[in-house]
Design a protein around this motif. Structure first.
Motif, PDB file in Angstrom:
ATOM      1  N   LEU A 144      48.018 108.889  33.929  1.00  0.00           N
ATOM      2  CA  LEU A 144      49.264 109.145  34.650  1.00  0.00           C
ATOM      3  C   LEU A 144      49.361 110.604  35.078  1.00  0.00           C
ATOM      4  O   LEU A 144      49.740 110.907  36.209  1.00  0.00           O
ATOM      5  CB  LEU A 144      50.453 108.769  33.767  1.00  0.00           C
ATOM      6  CG  LEU A 144      51.838 109.003  34.364  1.00  0.00           C
ATOM      7  CD1 LEU A 144      52.034 108.146  35.600  1.00  0.00           C
ATOM      8  CD2 LEU A 144      52.917 108.703  33.332  1.00  0.00           C
ATOM      9  N   TRP A 145      49.020 111.521  34.180  1.00  0.00           N
ATOM     10  CA  TRP A 145      49.131 112.954  34.488  1.00  0.00           C
ATOM     11  C   TRP A 145      48.151 113.347  35.581  1.00  0.00           C
ATOM     12  O   TRP A 145      48.450 114.220  36.403  1.00  0.00           O
ATOM     13  CB  TRP A 145      48.888 113.774  33.225  1.00  0.00           C
ATOM     14  CG  TRP A 145      49.708 113.306  32.067  1.00  0.00           C
ATOM     15  CD1 TRP A 145      49.266 112.799  30.886  1.00  0.00           C
ATOM     16  CD2 TRP A 145      51.150 113.270  32.000  1.00  0.00           C
ATOM     17  NE1 TRP A 145      50.318 112.443  30.077  1.00  0.00           N
ATOM     18  CE2 TRP A 145      51.488 112.718  30.742  1.00  0.00           C
ATOM     19  CE3 TRP A 145      52.165 113.631  32.868  1.00  0.00           C
ATOM     20  CZ2 TRP A 145      52.800 112.533  30.330  1.00  0.00           C
ATOM     21  CZ3 TRP A 145      53.480 113.437  32.474  1.00  0.00           C
ATOM     22  CH2 TRP A 145      53.790 112.903  31.225  1.00  0.00           C
ATOM     23  N   HIS A 192      47.144 111.443  38.132  1.00  0.00           N
ATOM     24  CA  HIS A 192      47.712 111.018  39.411  1.00  0.00           C
ATOM     25  C   HIS A 192      48.946 111.859  39.778  1.00  0.00           C
ATOM     26  O   HIS A 192      49.132 112.225  40.943  1.00  0.00           O
ATOM     27  CB  HIS A 192      48.093 109.539  39.350  1.00  0.00           C
ATOM     28  CG  HIS A 192      46.916 108.619  39.259  1.00  0.00           C
ATOM     29  ND1 HIS A 192      45.888 108.613  40.169  1.00  0.00           N
ATOM     30  CD2 HIS A 192      46.603 107.657  38.347  1.00  0.00           C
ATOM     31  CE1 HIS A 192      44.992 107.690  39.846  1.00  0.00           C
ATOM     32  NE2 HIS A 192      45.405 107.103  38.733  1.00  0.00           N
ATOM     33  N   CYS A 193      49.777 112.170  38.781  1.00  0.00           N
ATOM     34  CA  CYS A 193      50.994 112.959  39.035  1.00  0.00           C
ATOM     35  C   CYS A 193      50.665 114.358  39.542  1.00  0.00           C
ATOM     36  O   CYS A 193      51.291 114.848  40.482  1.00  0.00           O
ATOM     37  CB  CYS A 193      51.830 113.066  37.756  1.00  0.00           C
ATOM     38  SG  CYS A 193      52.833 111.627  37.397  1.00  0.00           S
ATOM     39  N   SER A 194      49.704 115.009  38.906  1.00  0.00           N
ATOM     40  CA  SER A 194      49.364 116.385  39.286  1.00  0.00           C
ATOM     41  C   SER A 194      48.826 116.439  40.713  1.00  0.00           C
ATOM     42  O   SER A 194      49.169 117.351  41.483  1.00  0.00           O
ATOM     43  CB  SER A 194      48.347 116.970  38.313  1.00  0.00           C
ATOM     44  OG  SER A 194      47.143 116.209  38.309  1.00  0.00           O
ATOM     45  N   SER A 206      49.433 114.217  43.190  1.00  0.00           N
ATOM     46  CA  SER A 206      50.531 113.926  44.116  1.00  0.00           C
ATOM     47  C   SER A 206      51.493 115.105  44.225  1.00  0.00           C
ATOM     48  O   SER A 206      51.983 115.421  45.318  1.00  0.00           O
ATOM     49  CB  SER A 206      51.291 112.674  43.663  1.00  0.00           C
ATOM     50  OG  SER A 206      50.504 111.520  43.818  1.00  0.00           O
ATOM     51  N   LEU A 207      51.774 115.753  43.096  1.00  0.00           N
ATOM     52  CA  LEU A 207      52.669 116.904  43.110  1.00  0.00           C
ATOM     53  C   LEU A 207      52.098 118.027  43.962  1.00  0.00           C
ATOM     54  O   LEU A 207      52.817 118.653  44.748  1.00  0.00           O
ATOM     55  CB  LEU A 207      52.901 117.392  41.676  1.00  0.00           C
ATOM     56  CG  LEU A 207      53.833 118.596  41.496  1.00  0.00           C
ATOM     57  CD1 LEU A 207      55.240 118.243  41.966  1.00  0.00           C
ATOM     58  CD2 LEU A 207      53.853 119.053  40.044  1.00  0.00           C
ATOM     59  N   LEU A 251      49.668 109.004  42.984  1.00  0.00           N
ATOM     60  CA  LEU A 251      50.589 107.943  42.596  1.00  0.00           C
ATOM     61  C   LEU A 251      50.571 106.774  43.581  1.00  0.00           C
ATOM     62  O   LEU A 251      50.690 105.615  43.182  1.00  0.00           O
ATOM     63  CB  LEU A 251      52.006 108.509  42.484  1.00  0.00           C
ATOM     64  CG  LEU A 251      52.247 109.474  41.315  1.00  0.00           C
ATOM     65  CD1 LEU A 251      53.640 110.094  41.405  1.00  0.00           C
ATOM     66  CD2 LEU A 251      52.076 108.763  39.977  1.00  0.00           C
ATOM     67  N   VAL A 294      54.560 103.091  37.505  1.00  0.00           N
ATOM     68  CA  VAL A 294      54.312 104.098  38.545  1.00  0.00           C
ATOM     69  C   VAL A 294      55.533 104.244  39.444  1.00  0.00           C
ATOM     70  O   VAL A 294      55.896 105.358  39.850  1.00  0.00           O
ATOM     71  CB  VAL A 294      53.062 103.721  39.368  1.00  0.00           C
ATOM     72  CG1 VAL A 294      52.893 104.666  40.556  1.00  0.00           C
ATOM     73  CG2 VAL A 294      51.814 103.774  38.485  1.00  0.00           C
ATOM     74  N   VAL A 328      57.981 106.446  37.729  1.00  0.00           N
ATOM     75  CA  VAL A 328      57.544 107.846  37.804  1.00  0.00           C
ATOM     76  C   VAL A 328      57.855 108.431  39.180  1.00  0.00           C
ATOM     77  O   VAL A 328      58.323 109.567  39.301  1.00  0.00           O
ATOM     78  CB  VAL A 328      56.040 107.964  37.498  1.00  0.00           C
ATOM     79  CG1 VAL A 328      55.540 109.380  37.768  1.00  0.00           C
ATOM     80  CG2 VAL A 328      55.765 107.590  36.046  1.00  0.00           C
ATOM     81  N   MET A 329      57.636 107.647  40.230  1.00  0.00           N
ATOM     82  CA  MET A 329      57.952 108.100  41.588  1.00  0.00           C
ATOM     83  C   MET A 329      59.438 108.412  41.731  1.00  0.00           C
ATOM     84  O   MET A 329      59.830 109.425  42.326  1.00  0.00           O
ATOM     85  CB  MET A 329      57.552 107.034  42.606  1.00  0.00           C
ATOM     86  CG  MET A 329      56.074 106.831  42.767  1.00  0.00           C
ATOM     87  SD  MET A 329      55.767 105.468  43.927  1.00  0.00           S
ATOM     88  CE  MET A 329      53.981 105.387  43.875  1.00  0.00           C
ATOM     89  N   PHE A 347      60.247 111.549  39.908  1.00  0.00           N
ATOM     90  CA  PHE A 347      59.680 112.648  40.683  1.00  0.00           C
ATOM     91  C   PHE A 347      60.638 113.059  41.804  1.00  0.00           C
ATOM     92  O   PHE A 347      60.972 114.236  41.975  1.00  0.00           O
ATOM     93  CB  PHE A 347      58.331 112.183  41.254  1.00  0.00           C
ATOM     94  CG  PHE A 347      57.514 113.262  41.900  1.00  0.00           C
ATOM     95  CD1 PHE A 347      57.752 114.600  41.674  1.00  0.00           C
ATOM     96  CD2 PHE A 347      56.463 112.928  42.751  1.00  0.00           C
ATOM     97  CE1 PHE A 347      56.990 115.584  42.282  1.00  0.00           C
ATOM     98  CE2 PHE A 347      55.694 113.889  43.357  1.00  0.00           C
ATOM     99  CZ  PHE A 347      55.953 115.227  43.129  1.00  0.00           C
TER     100      PHE A 347
END
Length: 259
Positions: A58-59, A61-63, A65-66, A208, A227, A230-231, A234
């Motif tokens: 998860l981290w 994909h998050c990093s 996308s961020l 993500l 997911v 999380v979106m 975010f």
């Protein structure tokens, strides 16, 4: 103690609708009102979310996308705000550019993704540029509107005191336009998330949007909903951050409505 109770009550009231929604989700899923394959209980989604976080997937994909979202959003603001100030302040620039901007604004951003890929390749830069294009318009048009809506009496009073054009712009026009600019930035921040996810679903191997498409394609439905959560977090976090910055920047507007 009184202040703590007040904040706790406010937090509970603000979260009540979300809590009720989660309870309804859990109950409907447990009763199998909908197909349980496609609508798992919220508790199962939370378990999947924990698994993704614990594995580190998860981290990752998050990093990614961020980074994509913030880079596209930041570049978009560097283009939108100065351009909006120029178009709003100089009438000739407005007459010349505004019709063209309206044409570009009404082009669907994701429909232009193949064009960006042709020009910039399939790497990170093309995704950054399509996000830039998508976030540009809300802030640009709000900035133009902010400059246009500056109180003419303020400008007239400043000119009557011999204030030069450059100083007038910096001390009167720009401060009066900032609430509009921040409102546009908040809209653009939300748009950046939407465009990013769609772009990643269409052509990416990480992020993500890719994770959402991957889990949906492989029928890992709890992970897919994880997911999505999380979106949502975010986007809310980004909007909340901009809102806080706006409030701190305009304390003199306490009691006034935020656009």
């Amino acid at each position: 103690m009184k202040e703590f109770t007040k904040k706790a009550t406010h937090l509970f009231n603000s979260s009540l609708a979300i809590i009720v929604f989660i309870l309804i989700w859990e109950i409907c899923a447990r009763l199998e009102i909908f197909n349980p394959v496609f609508f798992p209980p919220f508790s199962k989604v939370v378990k999947a979310l924990y698994g993704l976080a614990a594995s580190g997937e998860l981290w990752k994909h998050c990093s990614i996308s961020l980074m994509r979202s913030l880079s596209g959003f930041t570049l978009g603001m560097f283009v939108a705000i100065p351009l909006g100030l120029v178009i709003g302040w100089f009438k000739k620039a407005e007459v010349f550019l505004y019709p063209l901007l309206q044409v570009f604004r009404n082009m669907p951003t994701l429909a232009l993704l193949p064009v960006f890929v042709m020009f910039f390749g399939i790497g990170e830069f093309s995704k950054t540029m399509v996000i830039l294009w998508g976030v540009l318009w809300a802030t640009l048009l709000n900035t133009i509107a902010g400059v246009r809506n500056v109180d003419p009496q303020l400008i007239k009073a400043a000119r009557s005191m011999g204030v030069g054009s450059l100083r007038l712009f910096g001390t009167v026009v720009l401060p009066a336009s900032l609430p509009y600019i921040f409102a546009g930035m908040r809209i653009s921040a939300t748009v950046s998330i939407l465009i990013l996810i769609a772009a990643e679903m269409m052509g990416a191997s990480k992020g993500l949007g890719y994770a959402l498409f991957f889990y949906q394609s492989n029928f890992k439905i709890p992970e897919m909903y994880a997911v999505l959560i999380v979106m949502a977090v975010f986007g809310v976090t980004l909007n909340y951050t901009l809102e806080k910055v706006e409030k701190r920047s305009f304390r003199w507007r306490d009691g006034a409505d935020t656009p």
